[in-house]
Each structure stands twice: as C-alpha cells, then as structure tokens.
Write a protein that holds these residues in place. Structure first.
Motif, PDB file in Angstrom:
ATOM      1  N   LEU A   6       0.826  -1.209   0.000  1.00 25.73           N
ATOM      2  CA  LEU A   6       0.000   0.000   0.000  1.00 25.73           C
ATOM      3  C   LEU A   6       0.859   1.257   0.000  1.00 25.73           C
ATOM      4  O   LEU A   6       1.858   1.351   0.715  1.00 25.73           O
ATOM      5  CB  LEU A   6      -0.895   0.026   1.244  1.00 25.73           C
ATOM      6  CG  LEU A   6      -2.219  -0.727   1.202  1.00 25.73           C
ATOM      7  CD1 LEU A   6      -3.096  -0.303   2.363  1.00 25.73           C
ATOM      8  CD2 LEU A   6      -2.940  -0.479  -0.106  1.00 25.73           C
ATOM      9  N   GLY A   7       0.413   2.235  -0.761  1.00 21.17           N
ATOM     10  CA  GLY A   7       1.177   3.474  -0.927  1.00 21.17           C
ATOM     11  C   GLY A   7       1.186   4.405   0.275  1.00 21.17           C
ATOM     12  O   GLY A   7       1.848   5.441   0.249  1.00 21.17           O
ATOM     13  N   GLN A   8       0.461   4.079   1.332  1.00 18.86           N
ATOM     14  CA  GLN A   8       0.425   4.889   2.563  1.00 18.86           C
ATOM     15  C   GLN A   8      -0.188   6.268   2.332  1.00 18.86           C
ATOM     16  O   GLN A   8       0.144   7.236   3.000  1.00 18.86           O
ATOM     17  CB  GLN A   8       1.844   5.027   3.173  1.00 18.86           C
ATOM     18  CG  GLN A   8       2.545   3.693   3.398  1.00 18.86           C
ATOM     19  CD  GLN A   8       1.710   2.760   4.269  1.00 18.86           C
ATOM     20  OE1 GLN A   8       1.373   3.093   5.402  1.00 18.86           O
ATOM     21  NE2 GLN A   8       1.339   1.595   3.735  1.00 18.86           N
ATOM     22  N   ASN A   9      -1.110   6.335   1.376  1.00 16.27           N
ATOM     23  CA  ASN A   9      -1.775   7.602   1.057  1.00 16.27           C
ATOM     24  C   ASN A   9      -3.293   7.455   1.114  1.00 16.27           C
ATOM     25  O   ASN A   9      -3.989   7.752   0.138  1.00 16.27           O
ATOM     26  CB  ASN A   9      -1.334   8.083  -0.338  1.00 16.27           C
ATOM     27  CG  ASN A   9      -1.571   7.033  -1.423  1.00 16.27           C
ATOM     28  OD1 ASN A   9      -1.442   5.828  -1.193  1.00 16.27           O
ATOM     29  ND2 ASN A   9      -1.949   7.472  -2.606  1.00 16.27           N
ATOM     30  N   PRO A  10      -3.846   6.981   2.250  1.00 16.45           N
ATOM     31  CA  PRO A  10      -5.306   6.838   2.305  1.00 16.45           C
ATOM     32  C   PRO A  10      -5.997   8.192   2.224  1.00 16.45           C
ATOM     33  O   PRO A  10      -5.406   9.220   2.574  1.00 16.45           O
ATOM     34  CB  PRO A  10      -5.535   6.182   3.675  1.00 16.45           C
ATOM     35  CG  PRO A  10      -4.363   6.580   4.496  1.00 16.45           C
ATOM     36  CD  PRO A  10      -3.206   6.693   3.533  1.00 16.45           C
ATOM     37  N   GLY A  11      -7.226   8.201   1.750  1.00 10.32           N
ATOM     38  CA  GLY A  11      -7.977   9.450   1.653  1.00 10.32           C
ATOM     39  C   GLY A  11      -9.315   9.213   0.993  1.00 10.32           C
ATOM     40  O   GLY A  11      -9.583   8.115   0.507  1.00 10.32           O
ATOM     41  N   PRO A  12     -10.155  10.255   0.951  1.00  8.80           N
ATOM     42  CA  PRO A  12     -11.487  10.083   0.379  1.00  8.80           C
ATOM     43  C   PRO A  12     -11.464   9.657  -1.078  1.00  8.80           C
ATOM     44  O   PRO A  12     -12.380   8.986  -1.547  1.00  8.80           O
ATOM     45  CB  PRO A  12     -12.137  11.452   0.520  1.00  8.80           C
ATOM     46  CG  PRO A  12     -11.173  12.351   1.176  1.00  8.80           C
ATOM     47  CD  PRO A  12      -9.913  11.597   1.484  1.00  8.80           C
ATOM     48  N   TYR A  21       6.490   4.537   2.841  1.00 11.08           N
ATOM     49  CA  TYR A  21       6.191   3.554   1.788  1.00 11.08           C
ATOM     50  C   TYR A  21       7.468   2.843   1.362  1.00 11.08           C
ATOM     51  O   TYR A  21       7.495   1.626   1.173  1.00 11.08           O
ATOM     52  CB  TYR A  21       5.540   4.223   0.582  1.00 11.08           C
ATOM     53  CG  TYR A  21       5.563   3.341  -0.649  1.00 11.08           C
ATOM     54  CD1 TYR A  21       4.728   2.245  -0.743  1.00 11.08           C
ATOM     55  CD2 TYR A  21       6.470   3.582  -1.689  1.00 11.08           C
ATOM     56  CE1 TYR A  21       4.771   1.402  -1.849  1.00 11.08           C
ATOM     57  CE2 TYR A  21       6.523   2.755  -2.795  1.00 11.08           C
ATOM     58  CZ  TYR A  21       5.676   1.665  -2.874  1.00 11.08           C
ATOM     59  OH  TYR A  21       5.737   0.826  -3.962  1.00 11.08           O
ATOM     60  N   ASP A  22       8.548   3.610   1.215  1.00 12.94           N
ATOM     61  CA  ASP A  22       9.794   2.996   0.726  1.00 12.94           C
ATOM     62  C   ASP A  22      10.344   1.951   1.706  1.00 12.94           C
ATOM     63  O   ASP A  22      10.874   0.928   1.287  1.00 12.94           O
ATOM     64  CB  ASP A  22      10.845   4.055   0.360  1.00 12.94           C
ATOM     65  CG  ASP A  22      10.791   5.282   1.240  1.00 12.94           C
ATOM     66  OD1 ASP A  22       9.738   5.560   1.845  1.00 12.94           O
ATOM     67  OD2 ASP A  22      11.816   5.965   1.346  1.00 12.94           O
TER      68      ASP A  22
END
Ligand SMILES: [Zn+2]
Length: 293
Positions: free
Chosen positions: A36-42, A71-72
């Motif tokens: 997962l890119g670690q960029n959760p959002g609406p 993420y890295d």
C-alpha cells in the motif's frame, strides 16, 4: 469465464472506499505482492496499491504510490519478507497521476536508477525519461508476462495490464475495488466507456485494481460500471429535461446519499457526462448553464 448477466442499475455501486482498511502488504497470488502506498484518503480509499510482480531474483514494480514517507521502507520489507529477498529491476506505471508516479524518486533513491516504463505523456511525466510502452506491448519479467492494454478516458496515458499466467487484469484507476472512478476535466468519458468495453472482452478471471481489494468477478464488475454510467446519463438527462441547468444543482438532485464534501467530486463526474453529451450534440452550454438541444 462465463458471460456475465447485465447488472441491474438498482444494485450499482453502493459501496464506498471511505474507511476501508487493507493490510500494508500482502501476497495476492503466486506472482504478485501488493504494497500500500500509505496515502489513504477520500479519493484514494486505503491508498494506492503498488504491485511487485514476478517470481525471480529481480522483479518489476507496477505503480509507485504518491511519494509518502514510510512507503519505501515498507517496499524494502515486502521484498525481503514476501519476495525471497528479490530486488527491483524496473518501475512500470499505469498512468502519471500523482498517486501513481509520485513515488518514483523515493523508490529510485533506495533501489538505484531503475528504468521507468509507461505510455509517454510529456506534460504529466515530470521530466522523467520514459521507456515507451504502447498498446499491445509485452512487458516480461521472470515468471510473469504482462500485456499492455491502452485504456484512455480516466487519463490519456492510461494502461491496464493483463498478467497472462494468472488471467489477472491490473486495472489502474479504470476499475476500482469499491466505488467508481472519477473522470477528471482532462479525461474523456466517451473514451472511458470504450475502454471499459474493451476490458469487458478480455479473458480474465480477477482484477487487481489500483485502489481497494481484489475483484473476483471482473465481468460482472465491469458490467456494473457500464450500467452505473448509463444510469447517470439517464438521471442527468432527466434533470436537464426538468429544467435544472447548473452542475451543482444536478448534483443535489442526483446525489442524495453522499456527504457534502464529495459534492465537488460529484460535480466533476456530472460534468464529464455533460461534456460527452456536448460532443454528441445532445446538450449545449451557456456559461454555467447546460440545456438540452
Ligand atoms: Zn488516476
């Protein structure tokens, strides 16, 4: 896979990715690990799925996330723990939206100056030197054969990839694990619908989307997406016929069940339909007002 029954509009896309949780990393198949890119959002749901593809000592990374710190580290851990200590030998992108191309520099900082493959779109490619991937091209890595399918609409440079060995389709932002995709102002809904029809004809068994979980019944899901757009078309035409002319008022009429902070995104979606109608000569535009022709 048998032909899907057409989806009934009533059951179309009621779920949303808001609040959905997924593990940070997981093995989804013999050849694919998701990180997962670690960029959760609406608008990204649990975040962008990035995929390590292959079975050998050197594997390919499909999409790079948004460039979020952490993420890295996760990617390094996934290679060590879920990929037998494999290394990356290249990055491939479904398209150049920021939550897909944004991690390229961070990934390169950890893994060396990896080549970057995608369909070139210089205005969006951030100055990166791109190894061009065209419709129908085969991208091979040990244990995995990816066939590129050009699917413009959400973005002009959008590619989906069929993982032939597993009949898996990586859909990028064309088809999501929950909810629907937004056609941004520089996208084209007509192209998007054509691209969906193209995906519908593929011999595939599962979809690994760029956002959200695995889709186990791809043809039904794509039929739902097509039916959802047809329903929106009808709702917008009905609104226009009732004398509603402004995008925000069409949103209020049609989207009665979404929180207000999503109204702007809904407006972008409604306008993608209006622009398509405009191209087809079915509506005309007068400033902020849209009317049936
Ligand atoms: Zn996108």
């Amino acid at each position: 896979m048998s032909a899907p029954e057409p989806a009934k509009p009533a059951r179309v896309v009621t779920s949303s990715m808001i609040g959905m949780n997924m593990p940070d990393m997981a093995r989804w198949s013999e050849r694919v690990v998701v990180v997962l890119g670690q960029n959760p959002g609406p608008f990204t749901g649990p975040g962008t799925n990035t995929y390590i593809v292959g079975t050998g000592k050197r594997r390919l990374l499909l999409d790079s996330g948004q460039g979020i710190e952490g993420y890295d580290d996760l990617l390094v851990r996934a290679l060590a723990e879920l990929c037998d200590g494999a290394e990356l030998d290249r990055i491939v992108l479904t398209h150049a939206h920021p939550d897909h191309i944004g991690g390229v520099e961070r990934v390169r900082a950890r893994h060396g100056d990896l080549p970057l493959g995608k369909m070139p779109l210089p205005a969006s490619d951030r100055g990166f030197e791109v190894r061009a991937i065209a419709d129908g091209d085969i991208v091979e890595t040990e244990g995995a054969t990816l066939e590129a399918i050009w699917t413009p609409g959400h973005a002009r440079d959008h590619l989906c990839f069929v993982l032939r060995e597993e009949k898996v389709l990586f859909t990028g932002d064309m088809v999501l694990g929950a909810g629907t995709t937004v056609i941004p102002p520089d996208g084209d809904l007509g192209d998007y619908l054509d691209s969906l029809a193209r995906l519908q004809a593929l011999d595939i068994e599962r979809i690994f989307p760029a956002h959200g979980p695995i889709i186990e019944d791809p043809h039904r899901k794509i039929a739902e997406y097509l039916a959802h757009r047809a329903l929106r078309d009808e709702q917008i035409l009905a609104g226009l016929a009732a004398g509603v002319t402004r995008t925000e008022n069409l949103v209020l009429r049609i989207y009665t069940d979404i929180p207000e902070f999503l109204h702007r995104a809904a407006g972008v979606s409604v306008e993608s339909h209006l622009r398509r109608f405009h191209k087809l000569g079915r509506v005309h535009r007068d400033g902020d007002h849209w009317r049936l022709t």
